[in-house]
Design an enzyme around this catalytic site. Sequence first.
Site, PDB file in Angstrom:
ATOM      1  N   ARG A  43       0.840  -1.055   0.006  1.00 54.55           N
ATOM      2  CA  ARG A  43      -0.094  -0.309   0.036  1.00 54.55           C
ATOM      3  C   ARG A  43       0.675   1.203   0.049  1.00 54.55           C
ATOM      4  O   ARG A  43       1.315   1.703   1.196  1.00 54.55           O
ATOM      5  CB  ARG A  43      -0.917   0.087   1.133  1.00 54.55           C
ATOM      6  CG  ARG A  43      -1.926  -1.159   1.277  1.00 54.55           C
ATOM      7  CD  ARG A  43      -2.938  -0.895   0.161  1.00 54.55           C
ATOM      8  NE  ARG A  43      -3.766   0.563   0.477  1.00 54.55           N
ATOM      9  CZ  ARG A  43      -5.076   0.787   1.090  1.00 54.55           C
ATOM     10  NH1 ARG A  43      -5.227  -0.412   1.788  1.00 54.55           N
ATOM     11  NH2 ARG A  43      -5.230   1.878   1.391  1.00 54.55           N
ATOM     12  N   ARG A  72      -3.860   3.508  -3.337  1.00 54.35           N
ATOM     13  CA  ARG A  72      -5.420   3.855  -3.282  1.00 54.35           C
ATOM     14  C   ARG A  72      -5.583   5.295  -2.832  1.00 54.35           C
ATOM     15  O   ARG A  72      -5.072   5.817  -1.877  1.00 54.35           O
ATOM     16  CB  ARG A  72      -5.868   3.079  -2.195  1.00 54.35           C
ATOM     17  CG  ARG A  72      -7.456   3.173  -2.178  1.00 54.35           C
ATOM     18  CD  ARG A  72      -8.276   1.481  -2.080  1.00 54.35           C
ATOM     19  NE  ARG A  72      -8.034   1.174  -3.389  1.00 54.35           N
ATOM     20  CZ  ARG A  72      -7.677  -0.360  -3.552  1.00 54.35           C
ATOM     21  NH1 ARG A  72      -7.485  -0.701  -2.426  1.00 54.35           N
ATOM     22  NH2 ARG A  72      -7.549  -0.768  -4.611  1.00 54.35           N
ATOM     23  N   HIS A 131     -14.543  -1.196  -5.337  1.00 50.18           N
ATOM     24  CA  HIS A 131     -15.054  -1.150  -3.921  1.00 50.18           C
ATOM     25  C   HIS A 131     -16.226  -0.580  -3.900  1.00 50.18           C
ATOM     26  O   HIS A 131     -16.729   0.387  -4.169  1.00 50.18           O
ATOM     27  CB  HIS A 131     -13.875  -0.251  -3.150  1.00 50.18           C
ATOM     28  CG  HIS A 131     -12.490  -0.605  -2.926  1.00 50.18           C
ATOM     29  ND1 HIS A 131     -12.321  -1.535  -1.661  1.00 50.18           N
ATOM     30  CD2 HIS A 131     -11.582  -1.138  -3.797  1.00 50.18           C
ATOM     31  CE1 HIS A 131     -11.049  -1.840  -1.831  1.00 50.18           C
ATOM     32  NE2 HIS A 131     -10.527  -1.430  -3.120  1.00 50.18           N
ATOM     33  N   LYS A 158     -11.038  -7.605  -9.130  1.00 49.08           N
ATOM     34  CA  LYS A 158     -11.193  -7.568  -7.566  1.00 49.08           C
ATOM     35  C   LYS A 158     -12.483  -6.850  -7.429  1.00 49.08           C
ATOM     36  O   LYS A 158     -12.568  -5.569  -7.801  1.00 49.08           O
ATOM     37  CB  LYS A 158      -9.975  -6.983  -6.977  1.00 49.08           C
ATOM     38  CG  LYS A 158      -9.691  -6.605  -5.497  1.00 49.08           C
ATOM     39  CD  LYS A 158      -8.524  -5.963  -5.086  1.00 49.08           C
ATOM     40  CE  LYS A 158      -8.478  -5.799  -3.471  1.00 49.08           C
ATOM     41  NZ  LYS A 158      -7.244  -4.995  -3.206  1.00 49.08           N
ATOM     42  N   SER A 251     -14.938 -17.292  19.788  1.00 52.24           N
ATOM     43  CA  SER A 251     -14.901 -18.774  19.258  1.00 52.24           C
ATOM     44  C   SER A 251     -13.546 -19.338  19.388  1.00 52.24           C
ATOM     45  O   SER A 251     -12.416 -18.885  18.545  1.00 52.24           O
ATOM     46  CB  SER A 251     -15.662 -19.205  18.328  1.00 52.24           C
ATOM     47  OG  SER A 251     -15.703 -20.644  17.819  1.00 52.24           O
ATOM     48  N   LYS A 300     -29.174 -20.517  21.173  1.00 54.78           N
ATOM     49  CA  LYS A 300     -29.502 -21.943  21.485  1.00 54.78           C
ATOM     50  C   LYS A 300     -31.011 -22.330  21.659  1.00 54.78           C
ATOM     51  O   LYS A 300     -31.296 -23.263  21.379  1.00 54.78           O
ATOM     52  CB  LYS A 300     -28.594 -22.485  22.772  1.00 54.78           C
ATOM     53  CG  LYS A 300     -27.182 -22.267  22.426  1.00 54.78           C
ATOM     54  CD  LYS A 300     -26.228 -22.771  23.645  1.00 54.78           C
ATOM     55  CE  LYS A 300     -24.834 -23.077  23.495  1.00 54.78           C
ATOM     56  NZ  LYS A 300     -24.010 -23.464  24.479  1.00 54.78           N
ATOM     57  N   ASP A 338     -24.400 -30.043  25.111  1.00 53.00           N
ATOM     58  CA  ASP A 338     -23.842 -29.328  26.300  1.00 53.00           C
ATOM     59  C   ASP A 338     -24.235 -30.061  27.678  1.00 53.00           C
ATOM     60  O   ASP A 338     -23.393 -30.010  28.677  1.00 53.00           O
ATOM     61  CB  ASP A 338     -24.545 -28.169  26.390  1.00 53.00           C
ATOM     62  CG  ASP A 338     -23.919 -27.127  25.302  1.00 53.00           C
ATOM     63  OD1 ASP A 338     -22.772 -27.085  24.998  1.00 53.00           O
ATOM     64  OD2 ASP A 338     -24.599 -25.912  24.948  1.00 53.00           O
TER      65      ASP A 338
END
Length: 522
Positions: A43, A72, A131, A158, A251, A300, A338
């Site tokens: 960049r 950019r 973009h 892209k 997670s 859940k 669980d």
Amino acid sequence: MGSTGILKNSTMICAPLMGETVEQMVKEMKQAKAEGSHLLEIRLDHITNFHPHHHLPAILDNKPLPLIILYRPKWDGGLYEGDEHSRLQALRLAAELGADYIDFELKVASHLIRELKINYQSATKFIVSCHITGTTPSDEELANLAATMRATGADILKVVVNVTDITEIARIFHLLSHCQMPVIAYSVGERGLISQLLCPKFGGFLAYGSIEGYSIPGMPSLYSVKHTYKHELMNSETKVFGLVSKPVSHSKGPILHNPTLRHENFNGVYVPLFVDNLKEFFSTYSGSDFPGFSVGIPYKEAVVEFCDEVHPLAESIGAVNTIIRRPCDGKLIGYNTDCEAAIISIEDALKGTLISGKLFVLVGAGGAGRALAFGAKSRGARILIFDIDFERAKSLASAVLGEARTFEQVINFRPEKGAILANATPLGMHPYTDQRIPVDWETLGDYELVFDAVYTPRKTRLLKEAEAAGAITVSGVEMFLRQAVSQFNLFTGQQGIPSISDLFNHLKLYGTGLLRLGVKLR
């Protein structure tokens, strides 16, 4: 069981580099190569006081890998605020110097690419980028956009979007798998993470990974790409499993399930799925490529209505943490792994002491709380439930023949000696590690055992204080690992990992997942 096969995909891994000096860029290039990147995106607009004739040769002469050169402008989301002529001259110079790839915005690409291909007979490949802000275009609109970009003479397309819902990424996957030329396509932001992680499955030209020390929302690290997800093993046949949750960044499922899948030679990958709308999610990702899901906070209970069938245990609990797409008819079957995992974790820590007849103080009556409550009931414990939603607490208490109290009452509650305390709320979960349920510190020593369903961090503030007070403590990691054994076997349709000891043993050999969770491998 699915095979990982011998064919590898052609997707490359690219590290975006945004050093503020040429010296920093050179250092980061070497770092990215050492971390496993195949090519590097430079960049130029991030370099302070950038001077093309001085800085470009220095960068290109020191490249350890092929480079993509970007410069950019502000109007396209970059940092460059100078005049357009100077910016384009710098990119022309990059072509003259033989840069491997140069990225042009669609707005300026057409005449520039034709000019450069005539003037410089080099091996430079031209990437035309677009973009998109706002809503992600439809499949048809993206196809039309791709045709327009291709007409500029681009070698590679892209497309970058910023999705507001994970279901929009399906359009990116469609573009990747249907376009007849190389495509880079992804979404920025946390909801866009799977556009990078699953890029090899759908045939993308490259996916991005950040170098260590640079965290970019929606972009995996090079380490995770190479070691957790192993992009090189994915192909069009790879099955996608994942955690349906909101938030999902906490997670640890990927560092557990992915090495386990590889250990069993199963052609699958497990990814985080940031889901806002369950109905839209299951409607969009409804094919056999997505055969199973874990379910986390806060879904859940809510997810039960989207299951075609629910296992009797999960139905009685009223919460599902695992969903399998039945191969013969595509129906979603809900399970709860669980319940037993939580109670066995507690029983193991008590070393033979039964919880029958003990007071089981439960804080939180959501999905995890319901699993704990029904597990405690199955062992004959007396159950007392606190929840911020008193009606929910009463409903669960009625189902397990227990007692409900308001959340505010937990502050002044004095348990009997030898009781068990279980936290089934998200309080204390990363990044809010200074929080805990408002149990009086002076009472923690009255509990024989304190369990916390939160597993990031492994030792929460609640557990640290309970341990200091003399209680036995059990981390949510223990429950997480045990439920994952059952979950994995449901995912793969066989008893691939029959026990927690087998899980420990194979991770010793094939991964560092448990070490990164803070668990001592035994």
